[in-house]
Enzyme design. Sequence first.
Site, PDB file in Angstrom:
ATOM      1  CD  GLU A  89      29.840  30.059  16.259  1.00 47.90           C
ATOM      2  OE1 GLU A  89      30.724  28.683  15.559  1.00 47.90           O
ATOM      3  OE2 GLU A  89      28.846  30.026  16.327  1.00 47.90           O
ATOM      4  CG  HIS A 106      24.481  30.866  22.840  1.00 48.16           C
ATOM      5  ND1 HIS A 106      23.949  31.806  22.286  1.00 48.16           N
ATOM      6  CD2 HIS A 106      25.758  30.135  21.816  1.00 48.16           C
ATOM      7  CE1 HIS A 106      24.070  32.384  20.753  1.00 48.16           C
ATOM      8  NE2 HIS A 106      25.309  31.786  20.520  1.00 48.16           N
TER       9      HIS A 106
END
Length: 187
Positions: free
Chosen positions: A79, A8
């Site tokens: 994550e 990202h």
Amino acid sequence: MNLFAIRHGETAWSLSGQHTGTTDIPLTENGRRVAARIGAVLAKKSFGLALCSPMQRARETCKLAGFGDEAVIDSDLMEWNYGEYEGLTTGQIHEAASGWLLFRDGCPGGETPAQVAARVDRVIARSRAAGGDVALFAHGHVLRVLVARWIRRPAGDGQHFLLDTGTLCVLGDYRGIPAVRVWNGPL
């Protein structure tokens, strides 16, 4: 088959060095610009599958890259769960736990390297079964474990693969042997 792993774009916490696992924060304006540039690179490719972490920063990158309508949300791409270390910088963590290393020690109240490896192993299996190239939109530490597992190494070997925000990586095979084609590729 190639696996395109996209980290990202930039966030306020990636700029400050804070560990961002379960905190759902947006991209910065620069992060949005970089995500759009990723889309220009990926537009030249055809994908059998696109997977995305459910976190806002990954979904926003995915959407700005042109995959918002086709990407499947996959919680295995979340994550690393940093537990008690969420929101802290490495320096702050070292004040309390001198010598701490994420890829060796994991996080109290969060995940171990083996737990993250189990998640990315499922992503790899799903990707290999897709029948074509795959795009993954995810996060720095989970993608570092993913590359280690792709080349059949322990999760801890992810420590050797530094990864900037808003970058494109390509994993593939060399004569049937899992290989890294591009890592931390600039746009």
